[in-house]
Design a protein around this motif. Structure first.
Motif, PDB file in Angstrom:
ATOM      1  N   PRO A  29       1.171  -1.105  -0.052  1.00 18.05           N
ATOM      2  CA  PRO A  29       0.040   0.064   0.307  1.00 18.05           C
ATOM      3  C   PRO A  29       0.738   0.966  -0.174  1.00 18.05           C
ATOM      4  O   PRO A  29       2.198   0.876   0.637  1.00 18.05           O
ATOM      5  CB  PRO A  29      -0.942  -0.196   1.298  1.00 18.05           C
ATOM      6  N   GLY A  30       0.649   2.014  -0.114  1.00 11.49           N
ATOM      7  CA  GLY A  30       0.662   3.872  -0.859  1.00 11.49           C
ATOM      8  C   GLY A  30      -0.025   4.278  -1.104  1.00 11.49           C
ATOM      9  O   GLY A  30      -0.550   4.290  -2.146  1.00 11.49           O
ATOM     10  N   TYR A  31       0.245   5.891  -1.088  1.00 16.51           N
ATOM     11  CA  TYR A  31      -1.330   6.699  -1.776  1.00 16.51           C
ATOM     12  C   TYR A  31       0.293   7.867  -2.361  1.00 16.51           C
ATOM     13  O   TYR A  31       1.023   8.523  -1.009  1.00 16.51           O
ATOM     14  CB  TYR A  31      -1.778   7.449  -0.621  1.00 16.51           C
ATOM     15  N   LEU A 130     -13.057   1.030  -5.694  1.00 14.94           N
ATOM     16  CA  LEU A 130     -12.090   1.498  -5.766  1.00 14.94           C
ATOM     17  C   LEU A 130     -11.388   1.574  -3.842  1.00 14.94           C
ATOM     18  O   LEU A 130     -10.361   1.693  -3.463  1.00 14.94           O
ATOM     19  CB  LEU A 130     -12.666   3.080  -5.964  1.00 14.94           C
ATOM     20  N   ASN A 131     -13.045   1.372  -3.204  1.00 14.95           N
ATOM     21  CA  ASN A 131     -12.372   1.451  -1.670  1.00 14.95           C
ATOM     22  C   ASN A 131     -12.325  -0.083  -1.514  1.00 14.95           C
ATOM     23  O   ASN A 131     -11.154  -0.449  -0.339  1.00 14.95           O
ATOM     24  CB  ASN A 131     -13.754   1.990  -0.835  1.00 14.95           C
ATOM     25  N   GLU A 152     -11.612  12.902   2.911  1.00 12.39           N
ATOM     26  CA  GLU A 152     -12.489  12.254   3.932  1.00 12.39           C
ATOM     27  C   GLU A 152     -13.329  13.419   3.007  1.00 12.39           C
ATOM     28  O   GLU A 152     -14.503  13.120   2.695  1.00 12.39           O
ATOM     29  CB  GLU A 152     -12.986  12.096   4.980  1.00 12.39           C
ATOM     30  N   TYR A 153     -12.858  14.049   3.049  1.00 12.33           N
ATOM     31  CA  TYR A 153     -13.680  15.663   2.041  1.00 12.33           C
ATOM     32  C   TYR A 153     -13.037  16.682   1.450  1.00 12.33           C
ATOM     33  O   TYR A 153     -12.279  15.953   0.688  1.00 12.33           O
ATOM     34  CB  TYR A 153     -14.054  16.893   3.141  1.00 12.33           C
ATOM     35  N   THR A 179     -18.079  18.125  -0.031  1.00 15.75           N
ATOM     36  CA  THR A 179     -18.306  16.867   0.061  1.00 15.75           C
ATOM     37  C   THR A 179     -18.226  15.926   0.463  1.00 15.75           C
ATOM     38  O   THR A 179     -16.796  16.155   1.430  1.00 15.75           O
ATOM     39  CB  THR A 179     -19.221  16.408  -1.335  1.00 15.75           C
ATOM     40  N   ARG A 180     -18.515  15.243   1.217  1.00 15.87           N
ATOM     41  CA  ARG A 180     -17.610  13.884   1.826  1.00 15.87           C
ATOM     42  C   ARG A 180     -17.981  12.202   1.861  1.00 15.87           C
ATOM     43  O   ARG A 180     -18.930  12.336   0.616  1.00 15.87           O
ATOM     44  CB  ARG A 180     -18.262  13.718   3.910  1.00 15.87           C
ATOM     45  N   ASP A 181     -17.260  11.661   1.792  1.00 16.24           N
ATOM     46  CA  ASP A 181     -16.485  10.030   1.798  1.00 16.24           C
ATOM     47  C   ASP A 181     -17.338   9.612   0.516  1.00 16.24           C
ATOM     48  O   ASP A 181     -18.134   8.750   0.810  1.00 16.24           O
ATOM     49  CB  ASP A 181     -18.480   9.344   2.837  1.00 16.24           C
ATOM     50  N   PHE A 182     -16.296   9.897  -0.276  1.00 17.15           N
ATOM     51  CA  PHE A 182     -16.117   8.979  -1.380  1.00 17.15           C
ATOM     52  C   PHE A 182     -14.909   8.406  -1.600  1.00 17.15           C
ATOM     53  O   PHE A 182     -16.052   7.081  -1.697  1.00 17.15           O
ATOM     54  CB  PHE A 182     -15.938  10.187  -2.556  1.00 17.15           C
ATOM     55  N   LEU A 183     -13.803   8.593  -0.914  1.00 19.83           N
ATOM     56  CA  LEU A 183     -12.913   7.218  -0.536  1.00 19.83           C
ATOM     57  C   LEU A 183     -12.713   6.998   0.580  1.00 19.83           C
ATOM     58  O   LEU A 183     -13.104   8.717   1.946  1.00 19.83           O
ATOM     59  CB  LEU A 183     -11.892   8.120  -1.772  1.00 19.83           C
ATOM     60  N   ARG A 184     -11.952   6.458   0.874  1.00 21.19           N
ATOM     61  CA  ARG A 184     -11.278   6.041   2.483  1.00 21.19           C
ATOM     62  C   ARG A 184     -10.066   5.783   2.873  1.00 21.19           C
ATOM     63  O   ARG A 184      -9.919   4.444   2.684  1.00 21.19           O
ATOM     64  CB  ARG A 184     -12.335   4.808   3.060  1.00 21.19           C
TER      65      ARG A 184
END
Length: 316
Positions: A29-31, A130-131, A152-153, A179-184
């Motif tokens: 994992p990595g971002y 995606l999630n 998150e936002y 907006t919020r909660d598209f990706l985690r």
């Protein structure tokens, strides 16, 4: 055997370069949080190192398949690079699209307009895929609009972009759409991201976004990450991050709710902590919100005017 393929169905287009394996390789994992402008070879190579020899999937809602050859040339060990241009909620529910993301060994969300990502993808099977990829430890990245949706936002740009001056003068300006909660993404909970940072003078609007998130009751003391053009924040699974590229990254921590965040009134929001980090200067841990080797200072918005503790009132 290397080959190119393409297909077009209602709601999406597909392009591939290489020999798609359809199986997830061993990943780490990595971002990769990329600030837009010229793409950074080092950031994509960092993602590829974590993707193994699998399929690297590029997601976008407009544009071309230009990333396919760029990434494949940088990372020849990949089985394939595939671009999906997903242009509707129907396309985001197509089994072919969902399966490609579900079996990807890396996923990159390109630039464009993030309102399309929110309108076309949020709450769809593509969003779920995606999630799921994030949860499985697949490396994920995004640039410009793609960066905007990693926290998150998200500043959704549902009514076009907003300038710092507009947001500071009225944090409830019609263009301030969050907006919020598209990706985690791990360690990006409670956080909002922004790109093209110093070049487009976005510090003021990020401060206004933090104020809105707090005053709207989503979280008391939100965090923000701004990334300059030609720059990337590369975050490991434990939250430890480095910066690569020509510019800087800015890590903002709010002290709590703003003093005045009201409709049609200038924003007052004092004592926001900033940690500015450039390439090779040190590291920052997004999980613990601590860093070394960077520049620390304070920002305040007072009656819609941004003020800094730095000499000359610099904010970048």
């Amino acid at each position: 055997m290397i080959y190119s393929a393409q297909a077009e169905e209602p709601g999406y287009k597909y392009f591939a370069l290489g020999n798609p394996s359809g199986a997830i390789s061993k990943t780490r994992p990595g971002y990769a949080l990329m600030g837009g402008g010229t793409d950074q070879d080092a950031a994509f190579q960092w993602m590829c190192d974590r993707a193994g020899a699998g399929d690297f999937v590029v997601l976008r809602a407009s544009g071309t398949d230009a990333y396919n050859s760029y990434i494949k040339n940088l990372c020849p060990a990949l089985s394939a690079v595939e671009t999906l241009i997903v242009t509707s909620r129907g396309g985001a529910g197509a089994p072919f699209v969902v399966e490609k993301v579900r079996t990807a060994s890396a996923v990159f969300i390109a630039g464009g307009s993030q309102d399309n990502y929110i309108n076309f993808w949020q709450g769809t099977p593509l969003d779920d895929a995606l999630n799921s990829a994030i949860q499985k430890g697949v490396p994920v990245g995004g640039t410009s609009a793609g960066l905007a949706v990693l926290g998150e936002y998200s500043f959704a740009a549902l009514k076009d972009t907003v300038q710092s001056g507009q947001a500071l003068a009225n944090p409830f300006h019609e263009k301030v759409t969050i907006t919020r909660d598209f990706l985690r993404v791990p360690h990006l909970e409670g956080k909002i991201t922004d790109s093209h940072f110093a070049a487009r003078d976005r510090m003021g609007r990020l401060v206004a976004f933090l104020a809105r998130i707090s005053s709207d009751g989503w979280t008391r003391a939100p965090f923000g990450i701004g990334v300059d053009e030609k720059t990337a924040v590369l975050m490991d699974a434990d939250g430890s991050a480095s910066v690569t590229g020509a510019g800087a990254a800015y890590f903002l921590r709010s002290p709590g709710p703003p003093e005045n965040c009201s409709r049609n009134q200038p924003l007052t929001y004092r004592n926001i902590s900033v940690f500015r980090l450039t390439a090779g200067a040190g590291r920052f841990n997004v999980a613990s919100w601590t860093g070394s080797g960077g520049l620390e200072y304070k920002l305040s918005a007072e009656n819609g005017v941004l003020k800094s503790s730095l000499a000359g009132n610099r904010v970048y």
